[in-house]
Design an enzyme around this catalytic site. Structure first.
Site, PDB file in Angstrom:
ATOM      1  N   ASP A  46     -38.125 -54.509  23.805  1.00  0.00           N
ATOM      2  CA  ASP A  46     -38.094 -55.643  24.738  1.00  0.00           C
ATOM      3  C   ASP A  46     -37.732 -55.163  26.145  1.00  0.00           C
ATOM      4  O   ASP A  46     -37.671 -55.963  27.089  1.00  0.00           O
ATOM      5  CB  ASP A  46     -37.182 -56.780  24.247  1.00  0.00           C
ATOM      6  CG  ASP A  46     -35.742 -56.347  24.050  1.00  0.00           C
ATOM      7  OD1 ASP A  46     -35.428 -55.158  24.248  1.00  0.00           O
ATOM      8  OD2 ASP A  46     -34.916 -57.220  23.685  1.00  0.00           O
ATOM      9  N   SER A  47     -37.571 -53.824  26.313  1.00  0.00           N
ATOM     10  CA  SER A  47     -37.516 -53.238  27.655  1.00  0.00           C
ATOM     11  C   SER A  47     -38.829 -53.558  28.379  1.00  0.00           C
ATOM     12  O   SER A  47     -38.939 -53.385  29.591  1.00  0.00           O
ATOM     13  CB  SER A  47     -37.302 -51.724  27.586  1.00  0.00           C
ATOM     14  OG  SER A  47     -38.235 -51.127  26.708  1.00  0.00           O
ATOM     15  N   ASP A  85     -39.337 -54.911  18.696  1.00  0.00           N
ATOM     16  CA  ASP A  85     -38.046 -55.574  18.935  1.00  0.00           C
ATOM     17  C   ASP A  85     -38.113 -57.063  18.671  1.00  0.00           C
ATOM     18  O   ASP A  85     -39.065 -57.736  19.090  1.00  0.00           O
ATOM     19  CB  ASP A  85     -37.639 -55.386  20.409  1.00  0.00           C
ATOM     20  CG  ASP A  85     -36.657 -54.249  20.589  1.00  0.00           C
ATOM     21  OD1 ASP A  85     -36.024 -53.834  19.599  1.00  0.00           O
ATOM     22  OD2 ASP A  85     -36.526 -53.773  21.733  1.00  0.00           O
ATOM     23  N   LYS A 115     -36.714 -54.430  14.976  1.00  0.00           N
ATOM     24  CA  LYS A 115     -35.382 -53.958  15.405  1.00  0.00           C
ATOM     25  C   LYS A 115     -34.567 -55.142  15.906  1.00  0.00           C
ATOM     26  O   LYS A 115     -35.071 -55.976  16.674  1.00  0.00           O
ATOM     27  CB  LYS A 115     -35.530 -52.890  16.498  1.00  0.00           C
ATOM     28  CG  LYS A 115     -34.193 -52.414  17.054  1.00  0.00           C
ATOM     29  CD  LYS A 115     -34.305 -51.087  17.787  1.00  0.00           C
ATOM     30  CE  LYS A 115     -34.871 -51.188  19.183  1.00  0.00           C
ATOM     31  NZ  LYS A 115     -34.082 -51.994  20.123  1.00  0.00           N
ATOM     32  N   GLU A 117     -30.627 -56.192  17.541  1.00  0.00           N
ATOM     33  CA  GLU A 117     -29.404 -55.690  18.174  1.00  0.00           C
ATOM     34  C   GLU A 117     -28.187 -56.311  17.501  1.00  0.00           C
ATOM     35  O   GLU A 117     -28.159 -57.515  17.264  1.00  0.00           O
ATOM     36  CB  GLU A 117     -29.402 -56.050  19.667  1.00  0.00           C
ATOM     37  CG  GLU A 117     -30.483 -55.324  20.439  1.00  0.00           C
ATOM     38  CD  GLU A 117     -30.421 -55.592  21.942  1.00  0.00           C
ATOM     39  OE1 GLU A 117     -29.474 -56.266  22.416  1.00  0.00           O
ATOM     40  OE2 GLU A 117     -31.340 -55.126  22.644  1.00  0.00           O
ATOM     41  N   GLU A 184     -27.590 -46.633  21.560  1.00  0.00           N
ATOM     42  CA  GLU A 184     -27.938 -46.585  22.988  1.00  0.00           C
ATOM     43  C   GLU A 184     -26.678 -46.397  23.836  1.00  0.00           C
ATOM     44  O   GLU A 184     -25.710 -47.163  23.691  1.00  0.00           O
ATOM     45  CB  GLU A 184     -28.666 -47.871  23.392  1.00  0.00           C
ATOM     46  CG  GLU A 184     -29.066 -47.863  24.870  1.00  0.00           C
ATOM     47  CD  GLU A 184     -30.082 -48.918  25.255  1.00  0.00           C
ATOM     48  OE1 GLU A 184     -30.528 -49.705  24.379  1.00  0.00           O
ATOM     49  OE2 GLU A 184     -30.440 -48.972  26.441  1.00  0.00           O
TER      50      GLU A 184
HETATM   51  O1  KIV Z   1     -36.158 -52.164  24.346  1.00  0.00           O
HETATM   52  C1  KIV Z   1     -36.158 -50.940  24.223  1.00  0.00           C
HETATM   53  O2  KIV Z   1     -37.010 -50.213  24.749  1.00  0.00           O
HETATM   54  C2  KIV Z   1     -35.091 -50.343  23.439  1.00  0.00           C
HETATM   55  C3  KIV Z   1     -34.830 -48.894  23.632  1.00  0.00           C
HETATM   56  C4  KIV Z   1     -34.249 -48.655  24.969  1.00  0.00           C
HETATM   57  C5  KIV Z   1     -34.036 -48.330  22.533  1.00  0.00           C
HETATM   58  O3  KIV Z   1     -34.459 -51.014  22.693  1.00  0.00           O
END
Ligand code: KIV
Length: 287
Positions: A46-47, A85, A115, A117, A184
């Protein structure tokens, strides 16, 4: 053709001390290039919000954004393990919504795993996904979806109590059935301790050299941004931002000065059909 990574193979790689390489990607060409480069796995992070959509944080990213971009990545990297994510609040409003959102990333986005968090507090959600056949990767340390609660982007695990909590969260995720854990911006010695304590792989970003694998953001290693900011935990391998800026500038000035297009780029009435219209394109039917 390479054999794509699986969660089982990832655990085997940990046991064999074989480092696992992840990179983020958010669209078809970047995924295709990452696959051609031989990366082990792609994270549709989600970056996306920060590096592609122009937000300051990951918080505005929606499940629809994630499904859309994950599917584009899956079209580009058909032989690579794809982790997607779960975005902000997509796994906090009830188990049914959590499962529906995770399922969307797999059924519509074609991800192989999701994924989430958090640690112990999301163990029930992890367990429910795993029970439904959805492989889960946890994410501890700096968890950007909680940036406002964490008071900014800070290195995690500096205090003994925080380090202990990270370790117990990692164990809770492992017990809940997570297949791996992203660490992270965690103090390197704490990440090493967690890596030694759990049987599932740890994938570090700013978490030192003892993690079982590493992940970096595509746009960071390539300096693919207009105003790239240097980061301590990143090694840059190219300066695509400068290359792109210069190439577009050269094109614009060629158009303005009448140097493009030339005869070479123009069709005559006898011209054959072009192989593609945009980008790599799909094979065209001859007309
Ligand atoms: O959103 C993302 O790209 C991430 C990485 C920085 C691990 O969670």
């Amino acid at each position: 053709m390479k054999t794509p990574l699986t969660v089982t193979k990832m655990k085997q790689m940990k046991r064999q001390g074989q480092p696992i390489s992840f990179i983020t990607a958010y669209d078809y060409p970047s995924a295709r290039l990452a696959e051609e480069a031989g990366i082990d796995a792609i994270l549709v992070g989600d970056s996306l919000g920060n590096v592609v959509l122009g937000y300051d944080t990951t918080i505005p990213v929606t499940i629809d954004d994630m499904v859309y971009h994950t599917r584009a990545v899956a079209r580009g990297a058909t032989q690579t393990f794809i982790l997607a994510d779960m975005p902000f609040m997509s796994y906090h409003t009830g188990m049914e919504t959590t499962l529906r959102n995770a399922a969307r990333l797999m059924q519509e986005g074609l991800a192989h795993a999701v994924k989430l968090e958090g640690g112990e507090e999301i163990a029930d959600e992890v367990r429910a996904c795993v029970r439904g056949g959805i492989p889960v990767v946890g994410h501890l340390g700096l968890t950007p979806q909680s940036v406002h609660q964490l008071g900014g982007y800070r290195v995690q695990g500096k205090q003994e109590a925080d380090a202990k909590r990270l370790l117990s969260d990692a164990r809770a995720l492992e017990q809940a059935g997570a297949s791996a854990i992203v660490l992270e911006m965690v103090v390197a010695s704490v990440a090493a301790e967690i890596t030694a304590a759990v049987s599932i792989p740890t994938i570090g970003i700013g978490a030192g050299q003892d993690c079982d694998g590493q992940v970096l953001v595509y746009h960071d290693i390539l300096q693919y941004d207009a105003a790239y900011k240097k980061k301590k935990f990143v090694r840059t391998y190219a300066d695509i931002g400068t290359t792109i800026r210069e190439a577009i500038g050269a094109y614009a000035s060629d158009v303005r000065e009448g140097r493009f297009p030339t005869e070479e780029h123009s069709f005559t009435s006898e011209a054959a059909a072009p192989a593609a219209v945009y980008g790599s394109g799909k094979e065209q039917e001859p007309s």
